[in-house]
Design an enzyme around this catalytic site. Structure first.
Site, PDB file in Angstrom:
ATOM      1  N   LYS A 115     -12.088   4.492   6.019  1.00  0.00           N
ATOM      2  CA  LYS A 115     -11.453   3.238   6.453  1.00  0.00           C
ATOM      3  C   LYS A 115     -11.486   3.100   7.978  1.00  0.00           C
ATOM      4  O   LYS A 115     -11.583   1.987   8.489  1.00  0.00           O
ATOM      5  CB  LYS A 115     -10.023   3.133   5.912  1.00  0.00           C
ATOM      6  CG  LYS A 115      -9.995   3.072   4.382  1.00  0.00           C
ATOM      7  CD  LYS A 115      -9.184   1.910   3.807  1.00  0.00           C
ATOM      8  CE  LYS A 115      -9.559   1.717   2.349  1.00  0.00           C
ATOM      9  NZ  LYS A 115      -8.718   0.869   1.571  1.00  0.00           N
ATOM     10  N   LYS A 197     -18.188   3.620  -3.369  1.00  0.00           N
ATOM     11  CA  LYS A 197     -17.378   3.184  -4.509  1.00  0.00           C
ATOM     12  C   LYS A 197     -17.202   1.660  -4.565  1.00  0.00           C
ATOM     13  O   LYS A 197     -17.166   1.008  -3.527  1.00  0.00           O
ATOM     14  CB  LYS A 197     -16.047   3.959  -4.381  1.00  0.00           C
ATOM     15  CG  LYS A 197     -14.779   3.235  -4.593  1.00  0.00           C
ATOM     16  CD  LYS A 197     -13.588   4.101  -4.263  1.00  0.00           C
ATOM     17  CE  LYS A 197     -12.579   3.316  -3.439  1.00  0.00           C
ATOM     18  NZ  LYS A 197     -11.553   2.627  -4.133  1.00  0.00           N
ATOM     19  N   LYS A 200     -12.301  -3.462  -4.265  1.00  0.00           N
ATOM     20  CA  LYS A 200     -11.928  -4.877  -4.392  1.00  0.00           C
ATOM     21  C   LYS A 200     -11.919  -5.613  -3.066  1.00  0.00           C
ATOM     22  O   LYS A 200     -11.984  -6.836  -3.033  1.00  0.00           O
ATOM     23  CB  LYS A 200     -10.598  -5.049  -5.144  1.00  0.00           C
ATOM     24  CG  LYS A 200      -9.362  -4.482  -4.494  1.00  0.00           C
ATOM     25  CD  LYS A 200      -8.135  -4.837  -5.307  1.00  0.00           C
ATOM     26  CE  LYS A 200      -7.259  -3.659  -5.619  1.00  0.00           C
ATOM     27  NZ  LYS A 200      -6.763  -2.895  -4.457  1.00  0.00           N
TER      28      LYS A 200
HETATM   29  P1  ATP Z   1      -9.370  -1.445  -1.405  1.00  0.00           P
HETATM   30  O1  ATP Z   1     -10.725  -2.104  -1.523  1.00  0.00           O
HETATM   31  O2  ATP Z   1      -8.349  -2.334  -0.806  1.00  0.00           O
HETATM   32  O3  ATP Z   1      -9.440  -0.109  -0.728  1.00  0.00           O
HETATM   33  P2  ATP Z   1      -9.555  -0.408  -4.074  1.00  0.00           P
HETATM   34  O4  ATP Z   1     -10.401  -1.305  -4.905  1.00  0.00           O
HETATM   35  O5  ATP Z   1     -10.184   0.826  -3.568  1.00  0.00           O
HETATM   36  O6  ATP Z   1      -8.872  -1.215  -2.900  1.00  0.00           O
HETATM   37  P3  ATP Z   1      -6.902   0.606  -4.724  1.00  0.00           P
HETATM   38  O7  ATP Z   1      -5.832  -0.415  -4.751  1.00  0.00           O
HETATM   39  O8  ATP Z   1      -6.993   1.467  -3.519  1.00  0.00           O
HETATM   40  O9  ATP Z   1      -8.306  -0.094  -5.001  1.00  0.00           O
HETATM   41  O10 ATP Z   1      -6.810   1.529  -6.007  1.00  0.00           O
HETATM   42  C1  ATP Z   1      -6.126   1.213  -7.194  1.00  0.00           C
HETATM   43  C2  ATP Z   1      -6.522   2.188  -8.274  1.00  0.00           C
HETATM   44  O11 ATP Z   1      -7.875   1.938  -8.693  1.00  0.00           O
HETATM   45  C3  ATP Z   1      -6.512   3.649  -7.813  1.00  0.00           C
HETATM   46  O12 ATP Z   1      -6.021   4.440  -8.863  1.00  0.00           O
HETATM   47  C4  ATP Z   1      -7.948   3.977  -7.554  1.00  0.00           C
HETATM   48  O13 ATP Z   1      -8.247   5.334  -7.699  1.00  0.00           O
HETATM   49  C5  ATP Z   1      -8.631   3.144  -8.620  1.00  0.00           C
HETATM   50  N1  ATP Z   1      -9.986   2.784  -8.215  1.00  0.00           N
HETATM   51  C6  ATP Z   1     -10.315   2.060  -7.107  1.00  0.00           C
HETATM   52  N2  ATP Z   1     -11.638   1.885  -7.042  1.00  0.00           N
HETATM   53  C7  ATP Z   1     -12.169   2.530  -8.114  1.00  0.00           C
HETATM   54  C8  ATP Z   1     -13.500   2.716  -8.587  1.00  0.00           C
HETATM   55  N3  ATP Z   1     -14.515   2.197  -7.938  1.00  0.00           N
HETATM   56  N4  ATP Z   1     -13.677   3.435  -9.707  1.00  0.00           N
HETATM   57  C9  ATP Z   1     -12.626   3.955 -10.381  1.00  0.00           C
HETATM   58  N5  ATP Z   1     -11.345   3.816  -9.981  1.00  0.00           N
HETATM   59  C10 ATP Z   1     -11.107   3.105  -8.870  1.00  0.00           C
END
Ligand code: ATP
Ligand code: LTN
Length: 355
Positions: A115, A197, A200
């Site tokens: 980040k 990864k 969102k």
């Molecule tokens: P951001 O883009 O704001 O960092 P994010 O999509 O990474 O958000 P989080 O809100 O940080 O999502 O995570 C919510 C949940 O979803 C966590 O348990 C995280 O481990 C899971 N998660 C996020 N991205 C993935 C992915 N690509 N595959 C599987 N699990 C995920």
């Protein structure tokens, strides 16, 4: 929630519409776990403050994330669903955990490095101490299991280390939580860069499948997914990250093993239609439910605006206060009875007023 069931806790940041990665990695497990455990699920709005955006937009995203959780099948009758900042114990615990965290271990966190690289203009202290706040979230509820995607493994190890350190210094206070990772779908990768990864907050819409995407959009995104020049289907995340990612998604959705997929699918393009149908089947209905919830909330907000403030949040009046109080009774006893609880009621009512 006074029973012998184990405690589940997890959170999601209000940083956009959930992706298929969020759903398969975390939210789908949340839904399944509600039947057998005491579940606490929250919108991690304090965590999301590490990346700056317009507060009005974040407020909107927080409400949307709440609605999406309900649409994904998280049932407030079965689970305690809340917004992190509504319980100020999270911020207080965050500070205590800060004081039990070492600079060196925080510096090694991959999420901090990723980040910071993405937002070089705003490497704030919150980004650095993020894992301590997360440890506090988990330990505050004495969680047994934490259902998350694989990207959170390091944060969970950190939580256990901090809890062990705290218990060693101050006496046995905290239970050591364990991560709960789905067998398939714990790490869904970006469709445009399968070495990172799916996220969102990714600004490229082609990189992610949103749980609100319709079938046509999903198919288009899968078809433009980055793969490789070989047409064959083989699970090899090192050499074939794009194809392996599509296989992971397919496996997580259908329950088929990699061997079964290799046997039944001959060319990469054959998999697209099937994944699309399967993805759509998993998330179909979520959009309609989300729309219905949003509609309901608008009507509710109108009613709320036309209700005199005294009745809205005054002593003994107002359903939000009642809701907040019902939350209080459903919290574990060590969380209940904290001075912050009355504040929750005001915050909940206030939050609704912003609708
Ligand atoms: P951001 O883009 O704001 O960092 P994010 O999509 O990474 O958000 P989080 O809100 O940080 O999502 O995570 C919510 C949940 O979803 C966590 O348990 C995280 O481990 C899971 N998660 C996020 N991205 C993935 C992915 N690509 N595959 C599987 N699990 C995920
Ligand atoms: N750090 C998580 C969100 C999160 C969380 C938590 C998950 C904040 N607090 C406590 C589980 C338990 C993330 O970024 N995905």
């Amino acid at each position: 929630m006074e029973n012998n069931k184990k405690i589940i806790l997890s959170g999601i940041q209000p940083t956009g519409v959930f992706t298929l990665g969020n759903y398969l990695g975390a939210v789908r497990s949340w839904k399944q776990m509600q039947e057998d455990y005491n579940c606490y699920y929250f919108i991690a709005d304090l965590h999301s403050m590490t990346i700056h955006i317009d507060p009005q937009k974040r407020r909107q995203q927080t409400r949307e994330a709440f609605a999406l959780l309900l649409a994904c099948g998280i049932d407030p009758e079965k689970s305690l669903v809340f917004v992190q900042s509504h319980n100020k114990c999270h911020a207080e615990m965050g500070w205590i955990m800060d004081c039990c965290s070492q600079f060196g271990e925080l510096s090694r966190m991959t999420q901090f490095k990723d980040k910071s690289a993405k937002h070089p203009d705003n490497i704030n202290a919150g980004l650095f101490t993020y894992p301590a706040l997360m440890a506090g979230d988990i330990l505050l509820y004495q969680a047994d299991y934490v259902p998350v995607g694989a990207d959170q493994t390091q944060h969970l190890e950190f939580t256990r280390d901090v809890a062990t350190r705290f218990n060693h210094t101050y006496g046995e206070v905290f239970k050591l939580p364990e991560g709960y990772f789905p067998k398939a779908g714990a790490r869904v990768m970006s469709l445009q860069d399968p070495t990172s990864k799916m996220s969102k907050s990714d600004t490229n819409p082609k990189a992610t499948i949103s749980i609100l995407d319709d079938e046509k959009t999903i198919l288009k995104k899968f078809k433009s997914a980055v793969t490789d020049s070989e047409a064959c289907v083989r699970f090899d995340p090192e050499a074939k990250p794009g194809v392996s990612n599509l296989m992971t998604i397919y496996s997580a959705i259908t329950g088929k093993t990699m061997e079964e997929i290799v046997d039944s699918v001959k060319r990469v393009t054959d998999i697209m239609g099937e994944i699309t149908a399967a993805s759509q089947e998993q998330t179909s209905g979520i959009e309609q439910i989300n729309q219905a919830i949003t509609q309901m909330r608008k009507v509710h907000a109108r009613t709320l605006r036309s209700t005199p403030p005294a009745r809205r949040a005054g002593a003994g009046g107002g359903e939000h206060v009642a809701h907040a109080q019902s939350l209080r009774h459903r919290q574990p006893s060590h969380v209940r009875g904290q001075p912050c609880r009355d504040h929750d009621a005001e915050r909940l009512a206030d939050h609704q007023r912003h609708d």
